[in-house]
Design an enzyme around this catalytic site. Structure first.
Site, PDB file in Angstrom:
ATOM      1  N   ASN A 100       0.811  -1.230   0.000  1.00 21.64           N
ATOM      2  CA  ASN A 100       0.000   0.000   0.000  1.00 21.64           C
ATOM      3  C   ASN A 100       0.841   1.276   0.000  1.00 21.64           C
ATOM      4  O   ASN A 100       0.410   2.308  -0.507  1.00 21.64           O
ATOM      5  CB  ASN A 100      -1.041  -0.001   1.128  1.00 21.64           C
ATOM      6  CG  ASN A 100      -0.435  -0.112   2.495  1.00 21.64           C
ATOM      7  OD1 ASN A 100       0.737  -0.460   2.648  1.00 21.64           O
ATOM      8  ND2 ASN A 100      -1.226   0.179   3.504  1.00 21.64           N
ATOM      9  N   GLU A 120       4.327  -3.725  12.412  1.00 18.78           N
ATOM     10  CA  GLU A 120       3.321  -2.694  12.174  1.00 18.78           C
ATOM     11  C   GLU A 120       2.191  -3.397  11.455  1.00 18.78           C
ATOM     12  O   GLU A 120       2.291  -3.706  10.273  1.00 18.78           O
ATOM     13  CB  GLU A 120       3.960  -1.569  11.350  1.00 18.78           C
ATOM     14  CG  GLU A 120       3.318  -0.238  11.601  1.00 18.78           C
ATOM     15  CD  GLU A 120       2.232   0.018  10.610  1.00 18.78           C
ATOM     16  OE1 GLU A 120       1.072  -0.360  10.913  1.00 18.78           O
ATOM     17  OE2 GLU A 120       2.526   0.560   9.544  1.00 18.78           O
ATOM     18  N   CYS A 176      -3.262   1.472   6.679  1.00 21.03           N
ATOM     19  CA  CYS A 176      -3.542   0.822   7.966  1.00 21.03           C
ATOM     20  C   CYS A 176      -4.032   1.838   8.995  1.00 21.03           C
ATOM     21  O   CYS A 176      -4.529   1.443  10.046  1.00 21.03           O
ATOM     22  CB  CYS A 176      -2.314   0.078   8.452  1.00 21.03           C
ATOM     23  SG  CYS A 176      -0.844   1.054   8.301  1.00 21.03           S
ATOM     24  N   GLU A 222       8.036   3.596  14.560  1.00 19.98           N
ATOM     25  CA  GLU A 222       8.855   3.974  13.410  1.00 19.98           C
ATOM     26  C   GLU A 222       8.818   5.487  13.231  1.00 19.98           C
ATOM     27  O   GLU A 222       7.811   6.131  13.500  1.00 19.98           O
ATOM     28  CB  GLU A 222       8.328   3.275  12.153  1.00 19.98           C
ATOM     29  CG  GLU A 222       8.419   1.763  12.257  1.00 19.98           C
ATOM     30  CD  GLU A 222       8.149   1.054  10.937  1.00 19.98           C
ATOM     31  OE1 GLU A 222       7.031   1.186  10.404  1.00 19.98           O
ATOM     32  OE2 GLU A 222       9.062   0.383  10.437  1.00 19.98           O
TER      33      GLU A 222
END
Ligand code: ADP
Length: 476
Positions: A151, A249, A283, A457
Site C-alpha cells: 500500500n 506494524e 492501515c 517507526e
C-alpha cells in the site's frame, strides 16, 4: 539518466536475474507491466551474507560519514521524484498526486535518519563504586530484514532502511510482490548515492520461502515487518528460536469519532482524508465512523455529499481522487462487507457497488446504521467504504472505539478541552488524531498497541529498534 525500472533483484551490489518470474500488473487496467525474479532461500542467504559483510566497514564509519551518504540518497530520491511516482502509480494504482506525496514522505525518512545518525548518544551513569565507572554504548543491532506491504511501496521501505542504515546495519528488503518495482528503484538509487555494495539488498520472490529464510537465520538480528496481523504473528513465532528483535506494524481498525461539539465541516473533511486516502487502503484509514446522536444526521448528510463527489479514475488521470483497488480479492472484501452490513440492517446512502468503469474500481460508499455485529466493525475493510455508527455519550464512544483487538490509529473531533484530554487518554491506540484526519510525518512516532504491533517507526524513537545497548563496567 538510466531508467529506474529493474527486472532483477539487488544482491551484494549485483543485479540478479531468475529462472522463474512474478508478473506485476497495473491495477487500473490489469495489464502486465513487467516481471521480477521469483527468488528463494539460496538467494536470500546470499543477501544476508552480503549485508553482514558490508555492515562491518559501514558501521565503523563515523555517524557524520554515514549521514552524508544518506543525505545524498535522500537528494537522489527527490531528484527522481517524478519518475518514482509514475512507477509507483503504475504498479500500485494510487493517484499520481498521492504517489508524489509518498515519494517525498519516503525520502523524508532517509533525511531524518541521516540527521539522527549523528546523534546516537550513549550515556555515562554515576557509578555504584568509587573504583568503577559505568558507560553505556549504543551499537548497530546487526543484519536487518525488512518485509514490506504494497500500500506504500516506497515509504514502508524507507521508514525501516532509514534508521537501519543510519544505525550502521546492513539490510535485506523483501517487498510485496504486487509492488516490487518501487523497491528495486530505491535499491538502484542507493548504489548511486554511494551506499556500499551489499549493504542494501532487495529480494523478490516467494514470500513464504524468503520469510522462512530470513527468520531462520541467526545472522538476522532484527526483523521489521509491516503487513497483516496474521502474517505478523507467524513471523513473530518463526523468530522465536533465534530470539530476534521485532518491529511489527500490523492491521488497524481505526475509530473516527465525531462529538456533538465538533466543527462539522472540519470533521467531514478529516473523515474524507482519513477514510479515502489511497482508496481506503492504509492501515491508519478510519474504518469505523462514530457520530454522536445530536449531530448524527447533519454529519451523515454532509459526509454523503462529500463521498459522492469523490472522483474515481486511474491514478494517471488528472483530478483522480480514488484509484483502483490493488487486486480482485480487495474488491471482493469491500463487497462482502457491504453485503454483510446491509443484510444486518445498514443502509447505503451513496455508492454500494463496483464503479461503472469496471475492473478494480469501486464507488466510494457510505453506510449508516452500522452496528457492532457487522464485519465492518470487526475487520479492516481496506477499501472505499465508510460505515457510520451512532453513539450516545463519551463513555459509549470510548467503549465502542476500544471494543477491538487492534490499536493503531484513532481519530476524534471535539472542541471541549476537558473532553479532548479525557478521550485522548482513554483511547487504546498508538496514534490519536484530534481534530485532524492526517497524522503521518517522519517527525512523530508511528506504531500500534494491542494486536496492531510492536515498536515505533520514525521520530527520535525510531532508531532505537536498530540499536543494542552495551554497558561497560570500567574498573579503575
Ligand atoms: P497484505 O494484506 O498487506 O498483503 P500481508 O501480510 O499478506 O499483507 O503481506 C505483507 C508482506 O508480507 C508482503 O511483502 C508479503 O509478500 C509478505 N508475506 C506474506 N506471507 C508471508 C510469509 N508467510 N512469510 C513472510 N512474508 C510474508
Amino acid at each position: 539518466m538510466t531508467s529506474l525500472k529493474r527486472e532483477a533483484c539487488l544482491i551484494g551490489g549485483e543485479w540478479v536475474s531468475g529462472e522463474r518470474w512474478i508478473e506485476v500488473d497495473d491495477p487500473a487496467t490489469g495489464a502486465v507491466i513487467g516481471r521480477v525474479p521469483r527468488l528463494g532461500a539460496a538467494e536470500t542467504r546470499r543477501a544476508i551474507d552480503a549485508a553482514e559483510q558490508a555492515m562491518g566497514p559501514w558501521s565503523r564509519l563515523t555517524g557524520k560519514e554515514r549521514s552524508r551518504i544518506l543525505r545524498r540518497y535522500h537528494d537522489l530520491i527527490m531528484a527522481r521524484q517524478e519518475e518514482l511516482a509514475a512507477l509507483l502509480t503504475q504498479e500500485q494504482g494510487k493517484p499520481l498526486a498521492e504517489a508524489r506525496g509518498e515519494i517525498a514522505y519516503a525520502a523524508s525518512f532517509i533525511e531524518w535518519f541521516a540527521e539522527e545518525a549523528k546523534r546516537v548518544y550513549g550515556d555515562v551513569i554515576p557509578s555504584h563504586a568509587p573504583d568503577k565507572r559505568i558507560v553505556v554504548l549504543k551499537q548497530p543491532i546487526g543484519v536487518v530484514a525488512a518485509i514490506t506491504p504494497w500500500n506504500f511501496p516506497a515509504a514502508m521501505i524507507t521508514r525501516k532502511i532509514g534508521p537501519a542504515l543510519a544505525a550502521g546495519c546492513g539490510v535485506v528488503v523483501k517487498p510485496a510482490s504486487q509492488t516490487p518495482f518501487t523497491a528495486l528503484a530505491l535499491g538502484a538509487l542507493a548504489g548511486e548515492a554511494g551506499l556500499p555494495a551489499g549493504l542494501l539488498n532487495v529480494v523478490t520472490g516467494s514470500a513464504a520461502e524468503i520469510g522462512d529464510t530470513l527468520t531462520a537465520s541467526d545472522k538476522v538480528r532484527k526483523l521489521s515487518f509491516t503487513g497483516s496481523t496474521e502474517i505478523g504473528a507467524k513471523l513473530y513465532e518463526q523468530s522465536a528460536p533465534t530470539i530476534k528483535k521485532l518491529s511489527l506494524e500490523l492491521g488497524g481498525n481505526a475509530p473516527f469519532i465525531v462529538f456533538d461539539d465538533a466543527d462539522l465541516d472540519a470533521a467531514v473533511a478529516g473523515a474524507i482524508q482519513s477514510k479515502f486516502r489511497n482508496a481506503g487502503q492504509t492501515c491508519v484509514c478510519a474504518n469505523r465512523i462514530y457520530a454522536q446522536a445530536g449531530i448524527h444526521d447533519a454529519f451523515v448528510e454532509r459526509l454523503a455529499a462529500a463521498t459522492a463527489a469523490l472522483k474515481v479514475g486511474a491514478g494517471t488521470e488528472a483530478g483522480t481522487e480514488i484509484g483502483p483497488l490493488i487486486d480482485d480479492k480487495a474488491l471482493a472484501k469491500v463487497r462482502e462487507h457491504i453485503g454483510d452490513a446491509t443484510a444486518k440492517g445498514a443502509r447505503v446512502l451513496t455508492g454500494g457497488m463496483p464503479h461503472a468503469r469496471g475492473g478494480r474500481f469501486f464507488t466510494p460508499t457510505l453506510l449508516t446504521g452500522a452496528t457492532a455485529e457487522m464485519l465492518v466493525a470487526r475487520e479492516e475493510t481496506f477499501g472505499p467504504l465508510a460505515p457510520v455508527f451512532r453513539f450516545r455519550d463519551e463513555d459509549d464512544a470510548v467503549a465502542q472505539a476500544n471494543a477491538t483487538p487492534f490499536g493503531l490509529a484513532a481519530y476524534f473531533y471535539a472542541r471541549d478541552i476537558g473532553r479532548i484530554w479525557r478521550v485522548a487518554e482513554r483511547i487504546e491506540a498508538g496514534i490519536v488524531g484530534v481534530n485532524t484526519g492526517l497524522i503521518s510525518t517522519e517527525l512523530a512516532p508511528f506504531g500500534g498497541v494491542k494486536a496492531s504491533g510492536l515498536g515505533r517507526e520514525g521520530s527520535r524513537y525510531g532508531i532505537d529498534d536498530y540499536l543494542e545497548i552495551k554497558y561497560l563496567c570500567l574498573g579503575l
